[in-house]
Design a protein around this motif. Structure first.
Motif, PDB file in Angstrom:
ATOM      1  N   TYR A   1      58.294  49.496  44.295  1.00 45.35           N
ATOM      2  CA  TYR A   1      57.217  49.922  43.396  1.00 45.35           C
ATOM      3  C   TYR A   1      55.873  49.370  43.867  1.00 45.35           C
ATOM      4  CZ  TYR A   1      61.281  51.004  40.556  1.00 45.35           C
ATOM      5  OH  TYR A   1      62.478  51.505  40.120  1.00 45.35           O
ATOM      6  N   ALA A   2      55.558  49.624  45.127  1.00 47.15           N
ATOM      7  CA  ALA A   2      54.343  49.077  45.740  1.00 47.15           C
ATOM      8  C   ALA A   2      53.070  49.533  45.050  1.00 47.15           C
ATOM      9  CB  ALA A   2      54.284  49.452  47.221  1.00 47.15           C
ATOM     10  N   ASP A   3      53.101  50.691  44.394  1.00 48.34           N
ATOM     11  CA  ASP A   3      51.904  51.239  43.757  1.00 48.34           C
ATOM     12  C   ASP A   3      51.697  50.729  42.336  1.00 48.34           C
ATOM     13  OD1 ASP A   3      54.200  52.595  42.888  1.00 48.34           O
ATOM     14  OD2 ASP A   3      53.088  54.445  42.482  1.00 48.34           O
ATOM     15  N   ARG A   4      52.672  49.961  41.802  1.00 48.33           N
ATOM     16  CA  ARG A   4      52.546  49.424  40.443  1.00 48.33           C
ATOM     17  C   ARG A   4      53.330  48.127  40.301  1.00 48.33           C
ATOM     18  NH1 ARG A   4      56.120  54.064  39.769  1.00 48.33           N
ATOM     19  NH2 ARG A   4      58.096  53.423  38.839  1.00 48.33           N
ATOM     20  N   PHE A   5      53.286  47.311  41.323  1.00 47.62           N
ATOM     21  CA  PHE A   5      54.064  46.083  41.413  1.00 47.62           C
ATOM     22  C   PHE A   5      53.831  45.164  40.208  1.00 47.62           C
ATOM     23  CE2 PHE A   5      54.281  41.750  43.593  1.00 47.62           C
ATOM     24  CZ  PHE A   5      55.646  41.622  43.402  1.00 47.62           C
TER      25      PHE A   5
ATOM     26  N   GLU B   1      50.682  47.800  47.334  1.00 49.36           N
ATOM     27  CA  GLU B   1      49.462  48.606  47.347  1.00 49.36           C
ATOM     28  C   GLU B   1      48.574  48.303  46.145  1.00 49.36           C
ATOM     29  OE1 GLU B   1      50.730  52.690  47.505  1.00 49.36           O
ATOM     30  OE2 GLU B   1      52.115  52.230  49.140  1.00 49.36           O
ATOM     31  N   HIS B   2      49.204  48.202  44.964  1.00 48.10           N
ATOM     32  CA  HIS B   2      48.441  48.002  43.735  1.00 48.10           C
ATOM     33  C   HIS B   2      49.306  47.297  42.696  1.00 48.10           C
ATOM     34  CE1 HIS B   2      45.739  48.709  40.368  1.00 48.10           C
ATOM     35  NE2 HIS B   2      46.774  49.189  39.694  1.00 48.10           N
ATOM     36  N   SER B   3      48.664  46.457  41.923  1.00 49.65           N
ATOM     37  CA  SER B   3      49.320  45.863  40.763  1.00 49.65           C
ATOM     38  C   SER B   3      48.311  45.785  39.633  1.00 49.65           C
ATOM     39  CB  SER B   3      49.836  44.454  41.060  1.00 49.65           C
ATOM     40  OG  SER B   3      50.344  43.874  39.871  1.00 49.65           O
TER      41      SER B   3
ATOM     42  N   SER C   1      48.335  33.320  42.942  1.00 53.66           N
ATOM     43  CA  SER C   1      47.791  33.982  44.124  1.00 53.66           C
ATOM     44  C   SER C   1      48.634  35.190  44.535  1.00 53.66           C
ATOM     45  CB  SER C   1      47.731  32.988  45.289  1.00 53.66           C
ATOM     46  OG  SER C   1      47.314  33.645  46.465  1.00 53.66           O
ATOM     47  N   THR C   2      47.972  36.187  45.083  1.00 52.29           N
ATOM     48  CA  THR C   2      48.661  37.360  45.615  1.00 52.29           C
ATOM     49  C   THR C   2      49.094  37.148  47.068  1.00 52.29           C
ATOM     50  OG1 THR C   2      46.564  38.369  46.281  1.00 52.29           O
ATOM     51  CG2 THR C   2      47.404  38.957  44.092  1.00 52.29           C
ATOM     52  N   ASP C   3      48.729  36.012  47.655  1.00 55.94           N
ATOM     53  CA  ASP C   3      49.097  35.725  49.044  1.00 55.94           C
ATOM     54  C   ASP C   3      50.614  35.728  49.211  1.00 55.94           C
ATOM     55  OD1 ASP C   3      46.405  35.391  49.534  1.00 55.94           O
ATOM     56  OD2 ASP C   3      46.488  33.203  49.675  1.00 55.94           O
TER      57      ASP C   3
ATOM     58  N   SER D   1      54.420  45.366  34.274  1.00 53.38           N
ATOM     59  CA  SER D   1      54.626  44.999  32.867  1.00 53.38           C
ATOM     60  C   SER D   1      53.981  43.669  32.503  1.00 53.38           C
ATOM     61  CB  SER D   1      56.119  44.962  32.538  1.00 53.38           C
ATOM     62  OG  SER D   1      56.677  46.258  32.636  1.00 53.38           O
ATOM     63  N   LEU D   2      53.765  42.819  33.485  1.00 50.24           N
ATOM     64  CA  LEU D   2      53.178  41.498  33.223  1.00 50.24           C
ATOM     65  C   LEU D   2      51.806  41.622  32.548  1.00 50.24           C
ATOM     66  CD1 LEU D   2      53.429  38.423  33.512  1.00 50.24           C
ATOM     67  CD2 LEU D   2      52.471  38.655  35.811  1.00 50.24           C
ATOM     68  N   ILE D   3      50.996  42.558  32.998  1.00 46.17           N
ATOM     69  CA  ILE D   3      49.662  42.711  32.407  1.00 46.17           C
ATOM     70  C   ILE D   3      49.749  43.155  30.953  1.00 46.17           C
ATOM     71  CG2 ILE D   3      49.285  45.112  33.146  1.00 46.17           C
ATOM     72  CD1 ILE D   3      46.608  42.332  33.015  1.00 46.17           C
ATOM     73  N   ARG D   4      50.744  43.953  30.630  1.00 45.12           N
ATOM     74  CA  ARG D   4      50.882  44.419  29.247  1.00 45.12           C
ATOM     75  C   ARG D   4      51.236  43.265  28.306  1.00 45.12           C
ATOM     76  NH1 ARG D   4      51.672  49.743  28.215  1.00 45.12           N
ATOM     77  NH2 ARG D   4      51.221  49.023  26.114  1.00 45.12           N
TER      78      ARG D   4
END
Length: 184
Positions: free
Chosen positions: A103-107, A137-139, A130-132, A110-113
């Motif tokens: 799920y690279a486009d919405r990694f 692609e997107h989260s 960190s995202t490192d 649910s955490l943000i919700r």
């Protein structure tokens, strides 16, 4: 309550596994045993001033629950029971699971919700991460260049889970204990 409350939602058991790892590192003297939110009432969670909450990712950046396809009650149903409870004075650290390759486009969407639902009720959220080291692609769970909480990808980076949990706990433990000390 002078311990850290540890609660999670899960569908496959992986979020429970991560919560148990967190509890083992914190120990019984600092944190109560992790509990699934489908087994408690909001009042049981709200007695804690410091919390660690975990969520799987389900649907397309949805809060996990029956409307997102979960077979058992999850965060959606728990938050509905909570209503507009005032979380002012609560210090909360979040962790979420996701699959960055699948799920690279919405990694870890649910955490943000969960973050939004708690922040809207007045909670102080700590423990951005960190995202490192992640490849996606997107989260939606990235705010200001960082995840809003610890993100675990057991599927493709399970070998990093323990190391990530340990580093995150070093960051959040003093903040959570500061709040439990005030409550004592």
């Amino acid at each position: 309550m002078n311990k850290i409350g540890l609660f999670f939602g899960t569908e496959t058991g992986t979020t429970r596994l991560v919560a148990k790892k967190i509890h083992k590192l914190l120990g019984d003297e600092l944190a109560d045993k992790p509990v699934n939110v489908n087994r408690i009432s909001p009042d049981e969670m709200l007695r804690y001033d410091s919390l660690i909450l975990g969520t799987p990712s389900y649907g397309v950046a949805e809060i996990p629950g029956r409307s997102a396809g979960c077979l058992e009650p999850n965060w959606e149903e728990f938050l509905a029971q909570m209503g507009n409870a005032d979380l002012s004075g609560k210090r909360i650290a979040l962790f979420g699971l996701g699959a960055q390759e699948r799920y690279a486009d919405r990694f870890a969407g649910s955490l943000i919700r969960l973050y939004q639902a708690l922040a809207e009720r007045g909670a102080e959220i700590v423990g951005s991460w960190s995202t490192d080291g992640y490849v996606f692609e997107h989260s939606p769970s990235v705010v200001g260049g960082r995840f809003v909480g610890l993100v675990i990808d057991q599927r493709t980076q399970g070998m990093l889970t323990d190391q990530r949990i340990e580093a995150w706990l070093e960051q959040i433990k003093p903040l959570l204990l500061e709040r439990t000390a005030k409550a004592a």
